[in-house]
Design an enzyme around this catalytic site. Structure first.
Site, PDB file in Angstrom:
ATOM      1  N   ASP A  68      17.757  11.113  19.044  1.00  0.00           N
ATOM      2  CA  ASP A  68      18.898  10.682  20.186  1.00  0.00           C
ATOM      3  C   ASP A  68      19.845  11.592  20.248  1.00  0.00           C
ATOM      4  O   ASP A  68      20.914  11.375  20.695  1.00  0.00           O
ATOM      5  CB  ASP A  68      19.309   9.268  19.869  1.00  0.00           C
ATOM      6  N   LYS A 180      22.368   2.200  18.902  1.00  0.00           N
ATOM      7  CA  LYS A 180      22.813   2.807  17.602  1.00  0.00           C
ATOM      8  C   LYS A 180      24.206   3.349  17.857  1.00  0.00           C
ATOM      9  O   LYS A 180      24.422   3.860  19.160  1.00  0.00           O
ATOM     10  CB  LYS A 180      21.902   4.097  17.356  1.00  0.00           C
ATOM     11  N   GLU A 220      26.364   2.030  11.752  1.00  0.00           N
ATOM     12  CA  GLU A 220      26.288   3.374  11.135  1.00  0.00           C
ATOM     13  C   GLU A 220      27.739   3.817  10.802  1.00  0.00           C
ATOM     14  O   GLU A 220      28.183   4.898  11.742  1.00  0.00           O
ATOM     15  CB  GLU A 220      25.587   4.155  11.879  1.00  0.00           C
ATOM     16  N   GLU A 222      29.080   6.606   9.113  1.00  0.00           N
ATOM     17  CA  GLU A 222      28.589   7.845   8.065  1.00  0.00           C
ATOM     18  C   GLU A 222      29.542   8.408   7.365  1.00  0.00           C
ATOM     19  O   GLU A 222      30.881   8.885   7.910  1.00  0.00           O
ATOM     20  CB  GLU A 222      27.852   8.793   9.196  1.00  0.00           C
ATOM     21  N   LYS A 262      22.413   1.754   8.960  1.00  0.00           N
ATOM     22  CA  LYS A 262      22.182   3.184   8.960  1.00  0.00           C
ATOM     23  C   LYS A 262      23.355   3.956   7.903  1.00  0.00           C
ATOM     24  O   LYS A 262      24.304   4.758   8.413  1.00  0.00           O
ATOM     25  CB  LYS A 262      22.021   3.889  10.096  1.00  0.00           C
ATOM     26  N   SER A 332      15.960   6.491   8.438  1.00  0.00           N
ATOM     27  CA  SER A 332      16.194   6.736  10.022  1.00  0.00           C
ATOM     28  C   SER A 332      16.466   8.231  10.175  1.00  0.00           C
ATOM     29  O   SER A 332      17.977   8.456  10.018  1.00  0.00           O
ATOM     30  CB  SER A 332      17.211   5.878  10.795  1.00  0.00           C
ATOM     31  N   TYR A 394      26.713  15.015  16.753  1.00  0.00           N
ATOM     32  CA  TYR A 394      25.482  14.590  17.283  1.00  0.00           C
ATOM     33  C   TYR A 394      25.679  14.964  18.791  1.00  0.00           C
ATOM     34  O   TYR A 394      25.328  13.860  19.421  1.00  0.00           O
ATOM     35  CB  TYR A 394      25.138  13.305  16.695  1.00  0.00           C
TER      36      TYR A 394
END
Length: 394
Positions: A68, A180, A220, A222, A262, A332, A394
């Site tokens: 993605d 996500k 998620e 992170e 995630k 993932s 990202y």
């Protein structure tokens, strides 16, 4: 914190026992003042489908292919092999991944960028249909990226809640069944209470909106690898982040059986000067964090690789699956599945088969790690190369 966990457990039980019903729970003591409050969990129209989707993605021996990347990030990947960042080149690379024969044996879900969700293979078949034919659930990235968080210590927050409901409904109509949303926590920059709270609340609102529109939310937050801190500091921060995240998920009446997590693995910072952690140490610390913070009603823990090498990410996952866990513990991965694939392809049509074979090698290795059966014997030097990027976007 104990009050938040009590609330988590109560709502988790409610979700498993009274799915699809409007339920008034027993009074629980969850306020700092000690006063009691009566909580009501509203019914969700997609509850049964959400649970089914989450269980499909969290199926034995399989994990998620994260593909993605935004168009800008995909352009950086293409530039590394000398290709221009055009829609045709992005489509060609994504078709290579999605149409890999046998991929569904190891991959249960694929996270797509919005452009990819609406694209088709050269033969005319939609990418969504290509995935479904291999029993791979299509997913969609729904956040709008990171922006500076005013009032913080140079930290970020994730935008995208505006219009999320209508976008999620459209994605569901196009065939997506999970979503996500990635936000980040920086240890060197604090993390500040403001940044942790903003991350947790944003994830909770996104999760509730996703479930309202039939999408299983991947949660998620992170914890970035950036920094010189040791593994104990990472554990401390991760436990704080996940405690607050589940507290807000509960307040937003999110169905725990219909989400996936995630998380980052609990490791030292990328610039830590001490001894490198072994896979067993990473597994011990990571599982300790999960047991402290994650209810067993959550179906799946789908780890991000976070810039680890392909082999390191697989070894760490394998170490976590040496004994039974209350959740499906899987992967993932983006870079840890795709790096060798991209370098093999080089944008040349004659290399497509070899690149797809490389994807199957990595997918199968991580499938074995999910089953606790992986060894690094025979892995190439390229697969052992670190991929950490400071301040990765990202």
């Amino acid at each position: 914190m104990a009050a938040a966990m009590a609330l988590n457990n109560t709502l988790s039980l409610a979700g498993s026992q009274f799915m699809g019903q409007s339920v008034k729970l027993s009074t629980v003591n969850c306020s700092p003042s000690g006063r009691s409050a009566s909580l009501v969990v509203r019914a969700g129209g997609y509850d049964e489908e959400l649970v089914k989707t989450a269980k499909t993605v969290a199926s034995k021996g399989r994990g998620i292919l994260a593909m993605d990347e935004s168009n800008a990030t995909c352009g950086k990947r293409l530039a590394s092999i000398g290709l221009d960042n055009t829609e045709d080149n992005r489509q060609a690379y994504r078709e290579l991944l999605i149409t890999t024969p046998g991929l569904g044996s190891y991959i249960s879900g694929a996270i797509l960028f919005e452009e990819t969700l609406y694209q088709s293979a050269k033969g005319g078949k939609t990418f969504v249909d290509c995935l479904k034919e291999q029993n791979i659930v299509p997913g969609i990235k729904v956040d709008k990226g990171l922006v500076p968080l005013a009032g913080s210590n140079n930290e970020s927050w994730c935008q995208g809640l505006d219009g999320l409901a209508s976008r999620s409904a459209a994605y569901y109509g196009q065939g997506a069944r999970f979503a996500k949303w990635r936000t980040v926590i920086s240890i060197p920059n604090g993390p500040s209470e403001l940044a942790v709270t903003e991350a947790a609340w944003g994830l909770a609102r996104y999760a509730a909106i996703s479930q309202d529109n039939g999408l299983v939310p991947i949660v998620e937050p992170e914890v970035l690898l950036d920094g010189e801190h040791g593994i104990d500091r990472t554990l401390e921060v991760a436990e704080k982040v996940w405690a607050k995240t589940f507290y807000y998920l509960s307040l937003n009446n999110v169905l725990f059986e219909g989400i996936l997590l995630k998380p980052s693995m609990v490791t030292p910072g990328a610039d830590y000067k001490g001894t490198k952690s072994t896979p067993q140490e990473v597994a011990d610390y990571t599982l300790k964090m999960l047991h402290h913070r994650v209810p067993p009603s959550v179906p799946g823990i789908m780890f991000l690789s976070g810039g680890q090498s392909e082999v390191e990410a697989t070894l760490n996952l394998n170490a976590m699956n040496q004994s039974p866990n209350p959740w499906h513990v899987s992967f993932s991965y983006a870079r840890a599945l795709q790096n060798t694939v991209l370098q093999t392809w080089k944008g040349l049509p004659e290399n497509v088969k070899a690149a797809q074979d490389a994807l199957l090698v990595r997918a199968k290795a991580n499938s074995k790690a999910q089953l606790g059966q992986y060894t690094a014997e025979g892995e190439s030097d390229a697969a052992k190369k670190e991929m950490f990027e400071k301040g990765y976007t990202y």
